[in-house]
Structures are given as structure tokens and as C-alpha cells.
Design an enzyme around this catalytic site. Structure first.
Site, PDB file in Angstrom:
ATOM      1  N   SER A  73       0.805  -1.219   0.000  1.00 52.38           N
ATOM      2  CA  SER A  73       0.000   0.000   0.000  1.00 52.38           C
ATOM      3  C   SER A  73       0.834   1.263   0.000  1.00 52.38           C
ATOM      4  O   SER A  73       0.296   2.338  -0.221  1.00 52.38           O
ATOM      5  CB  SER A  73      -0.913   0.001   1.208  1.00 52.38           C
ATOM      6  OG  SER A  73      -0.150  -0.168   2.374  1.00 52.38           O
ATOM      7  N   LYS A  90       2.889  10.276   2.910  1.00 48.87           N
ATOM      8  CA  LYS A  90       2.979  11.222   1.807  1.00 48.87           C
ATOM      9  C   LYS A  90       3.615  12.504   2.302  1.00 48.87           C
ATOM     10  O   LYS A  90       3.666  12.775   3.498  1.00 48.87           O
ATOM     11  CB  LYS A  90       1.594  11.525   1.236  1.00 48.87           C
ATOM     12  CG  LYS A  90       1.017  10.354   0.403  1.00 48.87           C
ATOM     13  CD  LYS A  90      -0.302  10.704  -0.226  1.00 48.87           C
ATOM     14  CE  LYS A  90      -0.733   9.655  -1.243  1.00 48.87           C
ATOM     15  NZ  LYS A  90      -0.783   8.297  -0.689  1.00 48.87           N
TER      16      LYS A  90
END
Lengths: 217, 217
Positions: free
Chosen positions: B132, B172
Site C-alpha cells: 500500500s 505522503k
DNA sequence: TTATAGCACGAACGTGCGTTCTAAGTCAAC
DNA sequence: GTTGACTTAGAACGCACGTTCGTGCTATAA
């Protein structure tokens, strides 16, 4: 390291000292060594410590409590100094070192725990320049640790290959197909592999053992 | 580290212990400390060592010769022991530690050079489970080193965020847009960012300082 | 069979070890 | 001036420390 000249008891003493040092932050006394190694006499411990010193495994300070330290020969170093040789780019072959470069090598190096690089030897590191390795999930600036001249390259190893027909370095997992072709598989599973019909254009320049990314600044 | 509460004599004792350890491989005795720091009485050395222990600079083992070790607070270590707390998956929040977990923490840890993690404190590590995180160029099995409770999060920091509306953890680069939205930018520049209209659903759980990938086996 | 080396062991020793006790000095607050 | 906390200092203690000595066992080589 050659512990062949040591008796089983001497090896046990060495291992105990190492473990004691790690757990306590200071070396054991002669009596603590004796107790742990089931030696009831301080002179037997003393004799064996003198033997270990003569064999080069430790150094003793005379008439000092806990006055001993292990030499590198005794220790199995927990950290490895890996020369950082420069940069890896897609457009040039990997600057693989030869010979014992670790002695005459560059000042710049990275030190990593043995845990991370495993028992591999002949290691060097390069820093990635550019975005060409993102199919290997390797970013610009990442440090790639490689083993030079790997004796065996197995299917699935992550390797740096220089493709002579393309004039390109790439990092991919390498497989030999049953039909003789070489498959270079990106680590990123969403990307497609390359099939090389002529295996002779594939020059394996190193096997990647670790990648280090620093994101703080 | 705050040595403000220490007298000049106590600072001198600390520096002497550090230097003695480096030179000798074992800590000094109370009398050696006294001799070096011009303290003629063993009870004064004892008093000061107890004070340094109360202030958290060292740990003493009672009634043991040379029974002291410096704590990280006293030492300036070249390597950092980072607890490896478990795994990070996309479907659960990051198990961020609180309190002084380093004392009661898990056995498993990774030791990294200070060079790699920088001056950051409050570090912990997690191993990635699954694919992921590949938009962050982070593979299954990679070790992510994070700082818990970062005091400031700057635009461009690589962070672990738990999105409460999606029930998802993602890694992120975070940016606050001028219109109040939060942009979460994948490290992989070929992928598109996420824009979050409601910043309250974004829970920053740690700032990534390094990523370690082992590819040998 | 003898000699030698390596290793093992207990006992004893002088000195070093950390801890404890008691007394005193310094300094800031009241 | 007094008080209390902090720090200093010497003395003494019991125990731990590493070293040394004498002795014994085993294996190997001559």
C-alpha cells in the site's frame, strides 16, 4: 577470525565477556567470569585470560579491577563501514570497485549495522542521482548498498545491470527464463518487466543488499 | 542536553568518565574519579555520582567496582537504538508510542548511525506490511523510521497520516494549500496528489526520517 | 618410561573497592 | 542571627579484587 587455537572453555569465556559488556556497560571481574563459566578458581580464570591475551583476543591492564577489553579480533563488529563511492545514474555503468578499496578508499563512508547488510562482504555504496530508479522504488538521493562481484546471482536478486545495447544502468530483479532470455523485473509490481533476448548484453555490476533513504532535513 | 542543574565539579566528573571510558574500555573507580577531579574524599565523589544519577546522567550498580554507565542523556552517541514496534499497514493507524517507552519498550530494535537519522529524537521504527505504500516508493518489508509527536510539521515533510474519513494510513509529503485544503503528495512524482477539503480528518502520526530496505536474503 | 606442556585447582595475600558515619563549611532565605 | 539545604571532607569498615604459589592431572613426544 581464527579461534581454532582456543579451548572450549576459552571460547566460552570470550562469549561471556562480550555478552556481559553489552548488558552491563563494563567488563566482568575474574570472579564473575569464573562464576558464569563454572570455574571455581580465580587462578584458572587468570590463566585462561592470559592465554586469550597471548592469542590476541583481549588486552589486560595489570592489577586493575575489570581491567580488560576485547580486541577487534574477538569482537564480531556490529557495524560495518561501507565506502560511499559516488553516484549512480542511469546513463553510465556502476563505478564498481576492484581490489581492496576499503583500505585506500574515499573518506566518505556510511556505517550500517551488520543486521541490515547481513553477512555480505565486498560492499560499497552509491547515491542515486535522478528519477530513473523509481521503478525499483528507489528515489533520487537514496543510498544503495551493493556487493561487488557477487559470486552467485540467483533468480530474484535485486541487481544493478548495465545494458550494453541500450547504454543504460538499471536496478531490477533478475530472472533467467527457461527459454534462455533474461527477465528484468521492476520491484514495483505495477510495472512491466523487460525481456532481453541476448543475455550477453546484460552486465551484472553488483547485487543490491540494502537501500537507505533519509527524509529528514 | 540540559546540564544546567549541574555544578562545575559534576560536569568535570561527567567529562572525565566519558573520556576514561573511551580511552580504557571500562569506567573509572570512585578513587580514580577523585584523583582526576581533585577530590580527596571518596564520599564526595560518591555524593556527586549519586547526584548525577538522580539527574539522569548515569546509572550506578550498587556495591560493584566500576559499576556505572552513562545514560544517552550524558553521551553523545554515534549510533541510536530505535525500538522496532511492529508493523505499519494501510488499514490501521500507526502505533505511535507515548511516554518513556525506551525503558519499558520491546526487545526488538534497530541501531542506526546518527548520520542517517539526524538530530531527531523520539524515534521509533515500523516494518511495512503490504504494497500500500508503493506510491511513497516504500516496499513491503521496508523499515520506516519515524519521529513521534513532531513539534512542527513543515510543508514537504514526509509524514504518516491517518485519514479518519477513509480509515487509512498513508505516507505522503504534506502541504497546506493557501485555500485551506491539505495536499498529500506521493513521493513518486509520476503519481497524483490527494487534496483533503477538511483538514480535521488528517491525523499526522509521525514524521518519517528514514527508510531502510534490505534486499539481501 | 620419562619429560614437558597445557590446563585445572585451592589457598593465601596485600591492596583496592564502595559504602557509611560523623563533622564541618557555604549560601540563601527568613 | 538563625535555619535548612547543599556540598565538602576525613576516617573506618567489610568485602572484593587480581596475583602468586604449590600441587595435581592428562596427553603427547622422545
Amino acid at each position: 577470525m581464527d579461534e581454532a587455537n582456543l579451548s572450549a572453555r576459552q571460547k566460552a569465556i570470550l562469549r561471556f565477556i562480550e555478552q556481559f559488556l553489552e548488558e552491563n556497560g563494563y567488563p566482568p571481574t575474574i570472579r564473575e567470569i569464573g562464576k558464569a563459566c563454572k570455574i571455581s578458581s580465580t587462578s584458572v580464570v587468570n590463566y585462561n585470560l592470559n592465554k586469550l591475551e597471548r592469542e590476541g583476543f583481549l588486552i589486560r591492564d595489570r592489577e586493575v579491577s575489570r581491567g580488560l577489553r576485547l580486541t577487534p579480533r574477538a569482537r564480531q563488529d556490529r557495524f560495518v563501514r561501507i565506502p560511499l563511492l559516488g553516484r549512480i545514474v542511469a546513463s553510465a555503468p556502476v563505478p564498481v570497485p576492484d581490489g581492496d578499496f576499503a583500505i585506500l578508499g574515499p573518506d566518505e563512508a556510511v556505517e550500517l549495522p551488520r543486521d541490515i547488510v547481513g553477512p555480505n562482504e565486498d560492499l560499497f555504496a552509491l547515491q542515486v542521482s535522478g528519477q530513473s530508479m523509481i521503478d525499483a522504488m528507489i528515489d533520487d538521493g537514496d543510498i544503495v548498498v551493493m556487493q561487488a562481484h557477487p559470486a552467485d546471482v540467483h533468480n530474484g536478486d535485486l541487481v544493478a545491470v548495465w545494458l550494453t545495447d541500450r547504454g543504460e544502468t538499471t536496478l531490477k530483479r533478475i530472472y533467467r527464463e527457461s527459454d534462455g532470455r533474461v527477465r528484468l523485473q521492476p520491484a514495483n509490481p505495477t510495472m512491466s518487466p523487460i525481456y532481453i533476448d541476448d543475455p550477453s548484453v546484460v552486465r551484472v555490476q553488483g547485487r543490491v543488499v540494502a537501500v537507505i533513504r533519509q527524509t529528514w532535513s
